[in-house]
Design a protein around this motif. Structure first.
Motif, mmCIF file in Angstrom:
data_model
loop_
_atom_site.group_PDB
_atom_site.id
_atom_site.type_symbol
_atom_site.label_atom_id
_atom_site.label_comp_id
_atom_site.label_asym_id
_atom_site.label_seq_id
_atom_site.Cartn_x
_atom_site.Cartn_y
_atom_site.Cartn_z
ATOM 1 N N GLY A 66 0.811 -1.222 0.000
ATOM 2 C CA GLY A 66 0.000 0.000 0.000
ATOM 3 C C GLY A 66 0.842 1.269 0.000
ATOM 4 N N ARG A 67 0.278 2.351 0.588
ATOM 5 C CA ARG A 67 0.904 3.666 0.565
ATOM 6 C C ARG A 67 2.219 3.649 1.359
ATOM 7 N NH1 ARG A 67 -0.621 9.245 2.949
ATOM 8 N NH2 ARG A 67 -0.307 10.622 1.166
ATOM 9 N N GLN A 68 3.255 4.234 0.766
ATOM 10 C CA GLN A 68 4.524 4.300 1.486
ATOM 11 C C GLN A 68 5.303 5.541 1.068
ATOM 12 O OE1 GLN A 68 6.259 0.473 0.431
ATOM 13 N NE2 GLN A 68 7.440 1.382 -1.213
ATOM 14 N N PHE A 69 6.318 5.883 1.883
ATOM 15 C CA PHE A 69 7.095 7.095 1.669
ATOM 16 C C PHE A 69 8.532 6.691 1.369
ATOM 17 C CE2 PHE A 69 9.424 10.910 3.203
ATOM 18 C CZ PHE A 69 8.755 11.891 2.464
ATOM 19 N N THR A 70 9.060 7.155 0.216
ATOM 20 C CA THR A 70 10.449 6.847 -0.153
ATOM 21 C C THR A 70 11.343 7.990 0.305
ATOM 22 O OG1 THR A 70 9.731 5.559 -2.049
ATOM 23 C CG2 THR A 70 12.013 6.306 -2.063
ATOM 24 N N VAL A 71 12.300 7.674 1.184
ATOM 25 C CA VAL A 71 13.163 8.692 1.797
ATOM 26 C C VAL A 71 14.366 8.962 0.902
ATOM 27 C CG1 VAL A 71 14.555 9.255 3.834
ATOM 28 C CG2 VAL A 71 12.502 7.866 4.089
ATOM 29 N N GLU A 72 14.590 10.246 0.606
ATOM 30 C CA GLU A 72 15.799 10.650 -0.132
ATOM 31 C C GLU A 72 16.917 10.980 0.871
ATOM 32 O OE1 GLU A 72 16.083 11.021 -3.606
ATOM 33 O OE2 GLU A 72 14.114 10.094 -3.797
ATOM 34 N N ASN A 73 16.563 11.753 1.915
ATOM 35 C CA ASN A 73 17.515 12.002 2.999
ATOM 36 C C ASN A 73 16.754 12.340 4.276
ATOM 37 O OD1 ASN A 73 17.103 14.973 2.952
ATOM 38 N ND2 ASN A 73 18.070 14.759 0.927
ATOM 39 N N TYR A 74 17.460 12.275 5.387
ATOM 40 C CA TYR A 74 16.780 12.533 6.656
ATOM 41 C C TYR A 74 17.726 13.213 7.631
ATOM 42 C CZ TYR A 74 19.302 8.919 9.258
ATOM 43 O OH TYR A 74 20.276 8.210 9.904
ATOM 44 N N THR A 75 17.139 13.866 8.649
ATOM 45 C CA THR A 75 17.928 14.356 9.782
ATOM 46 C C THR A 75 17.256 13.869 11.057
ATOM 47 O OG1 THR A 75 16.663 16.404 9.702
ATOM 48 C CG2 THR A 75 18.835 16.445 8.676
ATOM 49 N N THR A 76 18.060 13.753 12.105
ATOM 50 C CA THR A 76 17.516 13.315 13.396
ATOM 51 C C THR A 76 17.102 14.544 14.193
ATOM 52 O OG1 THR A 76 19.104 11.519 13.371
ATOM 53 C CG2 THR A 76 18.024 11.940 15.448
ATOM 54 N N LEU A 77 15.908 14.492 14.763
ATOM 55 C CA LEU A 77 15.433 15.577 15.620
ATOM 56 C C LEU A 77 15.424 15.072 17.052
ATOM 57 C CD1 LEU A 77 12.236 16.491 13.562
ATOM 58 C CD2 LEU A 77 14.449 17.621 13.429
ATOM 59 N N LEU A 78 15.783 15.921 17.971
ATOM 60 C CA LEU A 78 15.645 15.514 19.371
ATOM 61 C C LEU A 78 14.192 15.720 19.770
ATOM 62 C CD1 LEU A 78 18.893 16.934 20.971
ATOM 63 C CD2 LEU A 78 18.358 14.573 20.447
ATOM 64 N N PRO A 79 13.583 14.741 20.428
ATOM 65 C CA PRO A 79 12.169 14.873 20.802
ATOM 66 C C PRO A 79 11.975 15.998 21.822
ATOM 67 C CG PRO A 79 13.137 12.917 21.791
ATOM 68 C CD PRO A 79 14.163 13.476 20.862
ATOM 69 N N ALA A 80 10.801 16.632 21.766
ATOM 70 C CA ALA A 80 10.546 17.787 22.639
ATOM 71 C C ALA A 80 9.595 17.460 23.789
ATOM 72 C CB ALA A 80 9.976 18.929 21.804
ATOM 73 N N THR A 81 8.724 16.464 23.622
ATOM 74 C CA THR A 81 7.759 16.159 24.690
ATOM 75 C C THR A 81 8.356 15.146 25.657
ATOM 76 O OG1 THR A 81 6.807 14.286 23.529
ATOM 77 C CG2 THR A 81 5.870 16.449 23.022
ATOM 78 N N ILE A 82 7.822 15.134 26.872
ATOM 79 C CA ILE A 82 8.310 14.166 27.865
ATOM 80 C C ILE A 82 8.109 12.749 27.344
ATOM 81 C CG2 ILE A 82 7.878 13.196 30.169
ATOM 82 C CD1 ILE A 82 7.466 15.970 31.200
ATOM 83 N N GLN A 83 6.952 12.503 26.739
ATOM 84 C CA GLN A 83 6.661 11.149 26.225
ATOM 85 C C GLN A 83 7.689 10.769 25.142
ATOM 86 O OE1 GLN A 83 2.928 10.713 24.262
ATOM 87 N NE2 GLN A 83 3.127 8.500 24.027
ATOM 88 N N GLY A 84 7.980 11.740 24.254
ATOM 89 C CA GLY A 84 8.953 11.487 23.179
ATOM 90 C C GLY A 84 10.338 11.214 23.733
ATOM 91 N N ILE A 85 10.728 12.007 24.743
ATOM 92 C CA ILE A 85 12.057 11.832 25.356
ATOM 93 C C ILE A 85 12.146 10.463 26.022
ATOM 94 C CG2 ILE A 85 13.594 12.659 27.195
ATOM 95 C CD1 ILE A 85 12.458 15.515 26.559
ATOM 96 N N ARG A 86 11.062 10.086 26.703
ATOM 97 C CA ARG A 86 11.049 8.785 27.395
ATOM 98 C C ARG A 86 11.211 7.642 26.381
ATOM 99 N NH1 ARG A 86 6.123 8.913 30.050
ATOM 100 N NH2 ARG A 86 7.035 9.786 31.927
ATOM 101 N N ARG A 87 10.478 7.747 25.281
ATOM 102 C CA ARG A 87 10.564 6.678 24.261
ATOM 103 C C ARG A 87 11.948 6.661 23.613
ATOM 104 N NH1 ARG A 87 5.725 7.465 20.313
ATOM 105 N NH2 ARG A 87 6.656 5.747 19.176
ATOM 106 N N TYR A 88 12.467 7.869 23.366
ATOM 107 C CA TYR A 88 13.782 7.993 22.726
ATOM 108 C C TYR A 88 14.869 7.350 23.588
ATOM 109 C CZ TYR A 88 17.901 10.498 20.877
ATOM 110 O OH TYR A 88 19.119 10.824 20.352
ATOM 111 N N LEU A 89 14.892 7.694 24.853
ATOM 112 C CA LEU A 89 15.912 7.145 25.753
ATOM 113 C C LEU A 89 15.696 5.662 26.029
ATOM 114 C CD1 LEU A 89 16.366 9.937 28.460
ATOM 115 C CD2 LEU A 89 17.903 9.354 26.589
#
Length: 735
Positions: A66-89
């Motif tokens: 089905g639907r998908q996204f083809t990545v040409e390039n990417y950068t890493t973002l540091l998460p800003a929410t507490i939930q995002g930080i918790r998942r990231y770590l």
């Protein structure tokens, strides 16, 4: 033209990654909720689950997914929410932080968490349960992660895989980008996993000219290094020049000039005239370590043979009739005449070789030599190239046996604790499975034997030669060799009742094996290569365990003629893992590149690593994954030698699955049962000594799966040509 789009989201999991190309299929949470994940494809080199990514690319559709996204390039973002930080770590990205500790840290510092780790990691000690050791480790891991990211952003443009970027960083640290940009060919020599081709791709990307002498010299050394991987100690100069011209696509004159420069360089190559495989003189070009080892091995063997001292001097005057009668009384069996000759030779000659096929009494002869030497209070040391072979030698003689690596106590870098200046404390050194000794290891071993001590090399010269360069056992048995030898040829009555032994000898003499009416040797005919692969898995994982009560992981080994193809070791490993150690919710696993490692997996080490274990872990060592720690990012393997060895997650490219291995990699090992796919897909590899080696790995049972035509081809085809070595020539002229 399709417009570029931008998508942001958290990388949830990687479902497929090709370490070679960097092509990745992953699932990303874009925050749409309801567990709705987006499939993204493309080069996501270095991205880790738990990271927030900003991806540029194009929307598309896949007929199946089905639907998908083809990545040409990417950068890493540091998460800003507490939930995002918790998942990231908690994703296992930072060594030392797992989900539980991530919860505690984010609870304590909230949205300032990442700032604290970045700028003031000592404050982590404020978190309950985090001691100074753990906080220091987290700070260091965070710094390393950042530095590796920088290196990987730089390397991404030249298609270098994550694991290799990590290795470059571990080798050069802060100098990684500078070395990669200015001296890319150093990478091929310094970093395991980077060959000339990868270094060349990087060199091209950083603008090093195609006809640069630096490139040509690196290419020549690469061509020589490739030839040592194929078993040659040198290459004839004409062949090396032709190979380099083809590889580098440059003028022959430039290659000749660069080769002359390399030959004049102390760290380059050595040119010397030697008799070629056909006896005619050739100009041989050696990499320096192989030239030194060949000269040294010939000189050390000659030194041992000519030593005036004799640490087994008691056997010069022994009454052999009495000694052999005492031995028969002790062992309960009499030696055949050729076995008696071998025993006398080993105890009266400083260096001796004992060779012969299965069922000819090599083992009993070795046991007899050891018994007699011990009766005279001699110090006997027993060794073999692999852990399994050493274990078997120990069981046979009732004395300790170790691998050659452990015996010599090899150190990081490959230097041995025992050598010419500090020899082994032994009167008699016995080495089994000597067909596996390559030039470099044989040289280290022989150097460590004291003058006056005796060395007995035992092996089957008709098996495949060593994985490493050289044909040491064959060279020692060559016409004109000063090393005395006995070849056992008589098959004992008991062994004649074994279909495995009978067929091994039939194959070795060019006769088709008997595949019907035997209780321990079977052929499952299947002409189609893909079907033969599937049937191999069915036989190894289901049928043999059901009929013979054997454990598919411990007792049964699939041995494939080659790695590639539907019935090759690579594909069979994936299918066997699915059948024997399938994914379960309660079973820890770790994806690495295109492979998944699980607790319970049978694995093998695929490079010599002198830094691991007590005395290094060596190419071909087999073990089972016993633990997987996502927080410490570490996987543990218990090897055949009962040693626990740890691997950081970024070292997993040193391991491969070992449910199926190539026949070359099985040398020196013995298994209750072997299953061998013999298919027309492996046509180029099918040779008599390959099939003979595979069959002789089995103690109790052999099952061939595949085509009668392919089996006929294997039995008929004698191995093409000898390896390029000059050890026999050097020995013949007294080194």
């Amino acid at each position: 033209m399709v417009n570029m789009a931008v998508v942001e989201g958290v990388l949830e999991r990687i479902t497929y990654a090709n370490e070679e190309s960097g092509y990745t299929v992953a699932r990303v949470d874009t925050g749409r909720g309801a567990g709705d994940l987006l499939t993204v494809v493309g080069s996501l080199l270095g991205a880790q689950p738990g990271e927030s990514l900003r991806m540029e690319g194009r929307w598309g559709s896949h007929p199946q997914y089905g639907r998908q996204f083809t990545v040409e390039n990417y950068t890493t973002l540091l998460p800003a929410t507490i939930q995002g930080i918790r998942r990231y770590l908690g994703s296992g990205l930072i060594k030392g932080i797992g989900p539980r500790i991530a919860d505690r840290i984010t609870e304590h510092f909230g949205t300032d968490t990442l700032d604290v780790i970045e700028k003031d990691p000592e404050r982590l000690i404020e978190v309950p349960g985090l001691g100074p050791k753990r906080t220091k480790m987290i700070g260091a891991a965070w710094e390393e992660q950042k530095a590796i990211k920088e290196v990987m952003v730089f390397l991404q443009g030249v298609g270098v895989s994550t694991s290799i970027a990590v290795r470059i960083y571990k080798k050069y640290g802060d100098a990684s980008i500078s070395v990669t940009r200015h001296q890319p060919y150093r990478l091929a020599a310094d970093v395991w996993g980077i060959g000339f081709l990868t270094a060349d791709r990087i060199a091209q990307a950083v603008g090093i000219p195609h006809d640069s002498p630096e490139r040509v010299k690196a290419g020549l050394q690469y061509a020589l290094s490739q030839s040592t991987d194929q078993g040659h100690c040198y290459l004839p100069e004409e062949k090396l020049i032709a190979d380099a011209v083809k590889l580098l696509q440059v003028d022959t004159g430039l290659v000749i000039d660069c080769l002359a420069e390399l030959a004049g360089d102390e760290e380059g190559v050595v040119r010397e005239s030697v008799p070629g495989p056909d006896g005619e003189p050739v100009t041989a070009v050696y990499l320096i370590p192989f030239h030194r080892a060949e000269l040294s091995l010939a000189a050390q063997l000659t030194r041992l043979l000519r030593a005036e001292d004799d640490r087994l001097g008691a056997f010069r005057t022994v009454e052999w009739d009495k000694a052999l009668a005492w031995l028969a009384d002790r062992t309960g069996a009499e030696l055949a005449p050729e076995q008696q000759q071998a025993v006398r030779l080993a105890l009266s000659s400083k260096v001796a070789v004992l060779t012969g096929g299965p069922g000819c009494g090599k083992s009993f002869t070795v046991r007899s030599v050891v018994e007699l030497a011990r009766a005279k209070k001699a110090k006997v040391v027993l060794a073999a190239p692999t852990g399994r072979a050493a274990k078997r030698l120990s069981e046979l003689t009732g004395a300790d046996a170790s691998t050659v690596h452990r015996l010599l106590e090899l150190k990081p870098g490959g230097d041995a604790a025992y050598d010419k200046d500090r020899p082994l404390d032994a009167d008699l050194v016995v080495v089994d499975e000597a067909s596996m000794l390559d030039l470099l290891l044989a040289n280290k071993l022989v150097k460590a034997v004291a003058p006056g001590a005796h060395l007995l090399l035992v092996g089957d010269v008709d098996q495949l030669p060593s994985v490493g360069a050289g044909e040491v056992l064959r060279d020692l048995l060559a016409p004109g060799s000063p090393v005395p030898a006995v070849r056992l040829t008589r098959i004992f009555r008991q062994a004649q009742q074994s279909g495995v032994v009978t067929n091994a000898h039939r194959i070795n003499s060019g006769v088709q094996p008997i595949t019907q009416g035997l209780a321990d040797f079977f052929l499952f005919p299947e002409e189609d290569t893909e079907e033969a692969g599937r049937l191999t898995v069915e036989v190894a994982a289901r049928r043999i365990p059901a009929k013979f009560g054997l454990d598919p992981r411990r007792d049964i080994q699939v041995l494939a003629p080659m790695h590639r193809g539907p019935a090759g070791a690579g594909n069979l490993n994936a299918l066997l893992q699915q059948a024997i150690t399938p994914a379960r919710p309660d079973l820890a696993e770790r994806r690495f590149g295109g492979r998944v490692f699980r607790v319970g997996d049978k694995v093998t080490q695929i490079r010599n690593n002198y830094e691991k274990g007590e005395n290094g872990v060596f190419n071909g060592t087999v073990g089972v994954v016993t633990a997987l720690d996502a927080v410490e990012q570490r996987l543990t393997v218990r090897t055949d030698e009962d040693e626990e060895v740890g691997y950081d997650f970024d070292e997993l490219d040193e391991l491969a699955h070992a449910y199926a291995v190539t026949i070359h990699r099985s040398q020196g090992s013995e298994y209750p049962a072997v299953v061998i796919p013999v298919t027309t897909g492996a046509w180029m590899m099918l040779q008599r000594n390959l099939l003979y080696t595979a069959v002789t790995r089995a103690k109790r049972l052999v099952v061939l799966v595949g085509s009668r035509k392919a089996l006929g081809q294997a039995v008929r085809t004698v191995s093409a040509g000898r390896r390029c070595t000059a050890l026999d020539h050097r020995l013949g002229r007294g080194a």
